[in-house]
Structure formats: C-alpha cells, structure tokens
Design an enzyme around this catalytic site. Sequence first.
Site, mmCIF file in Angstrom:
data_model
loop_
_atom_site.group_PDB
_atom_site.id
_atom_site.type_symbol
_atom_site.label_atom_id
_atom_site.label_comp_id
_atom_site.label_asym_id
_atom_site.label_seq_id
_atom_site.Cartn_x
_atom_site.Cartn_y
_atom_site.Cartn_z
ATOM 1 N N HIS A 270 6.214 6.940 -1.297
ATOM 2 C CA HIS A 270 6.976 5.761 -1.724
ATOM 3 C C HIS A 270 6.300 4.514 -1.166
ATOM 4 C CE1 HIS A 270 8.539 6.562 2.332
ATOM 5 N NE2 HIS A 270 8.776 5.269 2.396
ATOM 6 N N HIS B 82 0.849 -1.181 0.000
ATOM 7 C CA HIS B 82 0.000 0.000 0.000
ATOM 8 C C HIS B 82 0.890 1.238 0.000
ATOM 9 C CE1 HIS B 82 0.958 -0.882 4.251
ATOM 10 N NE2 HIS B 82 1.127 0.432 4.303
#
Length: 202
Positions: free
Chosen positions: A140, A54
């Site tokens: 990120h 995720h």
Amino acid sequence: MTQLKNKNTHSMDKVRSFIAIETNEELESSLNELIEKLERMGFKANWTRTKNIHLTLFFLGDQKMEKIAELAYKIGERVSGFPTFHFNINKIGYFENSSIPKVLWLGIEEEQSLIGLSEEIKKVLSISNLEFKNDIFVPHITVGRVKSNPNHWRELIKTINFDQIRVYVNSIGIYSSELTRKGPIYKKLYTVDFEGGVIING
C-alpha cells in the site's frame, strides 16, 4: 556480476533507511487531487508529500552506510534478471483503531511479481542478519496519518472514486529517511536495477 556504476565515499554514521519502489508523475498528480478532496471533506492529517511518495518494501531502521552498501550489492546479485513488471493502484483504504481512522492509504491490486520481489529481498535481509518486520506483505502507499476526521468518515471515503494508475517497475531503491519538524526528508542512496548494476545516488 553486479557492478558499481558510480563511486562515492559515505560516512560511517548510521542512517535511518528503507527499501522502496518509485512511483510516477501520474500518481503524484492524483495524490494532490485526492488530498485536496479529503481536506474538503474535513480530514486533517500529516499528508505524504508528493515528492516523497513511494511503495515501501522493507524498513531497515538505523544502519551503517557500510552495511547498506553491502546490502545493495547483495540485493543486486539476487534480483539481477528479475523481469520488469507493473502493478495497479486502484482504491483508497484505511487502517483504523477503535473506530477512528489512523492511516489513509492507496491499495494495490494483488500482483504476484511484486510479492515475488519482496520475497527475494527478504531472503537477502535474512542472509545479511538484518532485523525486519516479517509481517504478511500488504502493499500500500500511505496518503496521510490522520490527526482528526469528520463524522461518518467511512461513508465519505466510500464516495471517493480513484482512477486506476499503472506503475512499471524495473528497479528498486534504498533510501535514507531524516526526520524533521516539517516531515521526513528522503534521499535515494542506491538504485538496484533488474538488468544488473547498482547505481550509487547518495
């Protein structure tokens, strides 16, 4: 006005929680291939499980379920009508300390809608008096936390080609995170949809 689409009863115990964006099956497949390649190169790490992948927006720490429910509702009000957008995952990078890689990650092409979404959520967290790291948002996706690495690791990483993956976003999730010896177990508690509505998952 945001409406709860399902009903459920939660424990008042505190849970470790965070706010994140789901990715897609294409990224899950690419992540498996990338991890296999890194292992062949000699990297050893606590790798992210594909089912756990995720994009984290905010880590909330330990919160009561009542507070998380309240937060889901407030975020739902704030982001209702936020336009659907996409972001591109297009590179592999790392965080290092004393020339030793600590975290390997997938980088995201700068996307103003993603930054705008994080800012809207940040406003809700501030209004709700929730503590959070107010660092510059560097989106990120964590690939793994490195335990050992091969020599010339920087040069090896540079040889990896990562095909761009596009991820569409029309909602965010609030998750619980249970730490176990086999790694964290994530469970989505709430889905906050841009079209308006908070779905109770947990």
